[in-house]
Write an enzyme that holds these catalytic residues in place. Structure first.
Site, mmCIF file in Angstrom:
data_model
loop_
_atom_site.group_PDB
_atom_site.id
_atom_site.type_symbol
_atom_site.label_atom_id
_atom_site.label_comp_id
_atom_site.label_asym_id
_atom_site.label_seq_id
_atom_site.Cartn_x
_atom_site.Cartn_y
_atom_site.Cartn_z
ATOM 1 N N SER A 68 -1.731 3.048 1.088
ATOM 2 C CA SER A 68 -0.521 2.399 1.601
ATOM 3 C C SER A 68 -0.006 1.465 0.525
ATOM 4 O O SER A 68 -0.781 0.993 -0.313
ATOM 5 C CB SER A 68 -0.852 1.601 2.872
ATOM 6 O OG SER A 68 0.242 0.771 3.257
ATOM 7 N N TYR A 105 -6.515 -4.788 7.964
ATOM 8 C CA TYR A 105 -5.858 -3.521 7.638
ATOM 9 C C TYR A 105 -5.528 -3.443 6.157
ATOM 10 O O TYR A 105 -5.850 -2.449 5.492
ATOM 11 C CB TYR A 105 -4.583 -3.344 8.469
ATOM 12 C CG TYR A 105 -3.792 -2.141 8.020
ATOM 13 C CD1 TYR A 105 -4.219 -0.853 8.348
ATOM 14 C CD2 TYR A 105 -2.643 -2.281 7.238
ATOM 15 C CE1 TYR A 105 -3.525 0.265 7.909
ATOM 16 C CE2 TYR A 105 -1.941 -1.173 6.796
ATOM 17 C CZ TYR A 105 -2.386 0.102 7.139
ATOM 18 O OH TYR A 105 -1.704 1.195 6.691
#
Length: 266
Positions: free
Chosen positions: A142, A155
């Site tokens: 990501s 996360y």
């Protein structure tokens, strides 16, 4: 009469929806058969949709946050004796909110899926590929991997791990015939924000979310080209990733804090 060519086999995790489903569709429409995995009930409907492309599709409903789930998926993927030519390790979840208040169980599950599950399945896949000296691996990281993530600290840290793992594994395997590619999406129009309790944040309500089909297409193309990484999909996402290279860590964390603060959507 000639024998029909055997289609290569691709393994895709997190394939019931979103980027994972679109990655599976990319493989299917480019001549691969599929083993697709997810833990939710939507997997079979996704598999049936993918069969409409003409690909043979096996759906394996397992929890990849557990060692048993990873082992079961690998067993099912290799049971027919066909080698896994490509593996898209895409399964992952998010978690938003103040770390002092969020459930510990949810964040430990995030670590188990995003980190442990990825490493475990990669270990099994790489061990199969190395003797054949061929294979392709896509690991979904990501652009969150490039910054600390206030209100999504666990996360972002998990995606930083995935990014470092993908790049390290790629360098280690550079002479093996196996390529490893990191897929780095920005905000994407999936159920990620709902599942991660991020819908009341600026990040979760931005109108600049990318299409999962576009993210998957760019990821697939990068994988097949053997590229190191791809930031997907829009120009805005690519510029965000590029500009972050020049910002100090404290500035990136401050920006993320504004975007991910609970209630910031109001």
């Amino acid at each position: 009469m000639s024998t029909p060519a055997v289609r290569p086999l691709a393994l895709v995790t997190g394939a019931s929806s979103g980027i994972g489903l679109e990655l599976a569709r990319q493989f299917a429409t480019h001549g691969f058969d599929l083993v697709v995995a997810a833990e939710d009930a939507g997997l079979e409907a996704a598999a049936q949709d993918l069969r409409g492309t003409g690909a043979a599709v096996e759906a394996v409903r397992v929890d990849l946050a557990t060692a048993d789930g990873v082992e079961e998926l690998h067993r099912r993927a290799t049971a027919g004796g066909r080698p896994v030519a490509a593996a898209a390790l895409n399964a992952g979840i998010g978690s938003g909110g103040p770390f002092a208040e969020t459930p510990l169980e949810r964040e430990l599950r995030l670590v188990d899926l995003n980190v442990r599950g990825t490493v475990h399945l990669a270990k099994l896949v790489v061990r199969d590929m190395v003797p054949r000296r061929e294979g392709r691996i896509l690991i979904t990281s990501s652009i969150a991997s490039t910054m600390a993530g206030p209100f999504a600290a666990v996360y972002n840290a998990s995606k930083s791990f995935d990014q470092s793992f993908a790049l390290g594994l790629r360098a280690e395997l550079e002479d093996s015939g196996i390529t490893v590619t990191s897929l780095m999406p920005g905000p994407t129009d999936t159920d990620f924000f709902e599942r991660g309790d991020l819908t009341d944040t600026k990040l979760g309500t931005t109108g600049l979310k990318d299409s999962p089909a576009d993210v998957a297409r760019q990821g697939f193309e990068a994988l097949m080209a053997g590229r190191e990484r791809v930031v997907a999909a829009s120009l805005t996402t690519k510029l965000q990733a590029y500009s972050s290279r020049f910002l100090p860590d404290s500035a990136k964390a401050a920006l993320h804090k504004v975007m991910a603060r609970p209630g910031s959507a109001r």
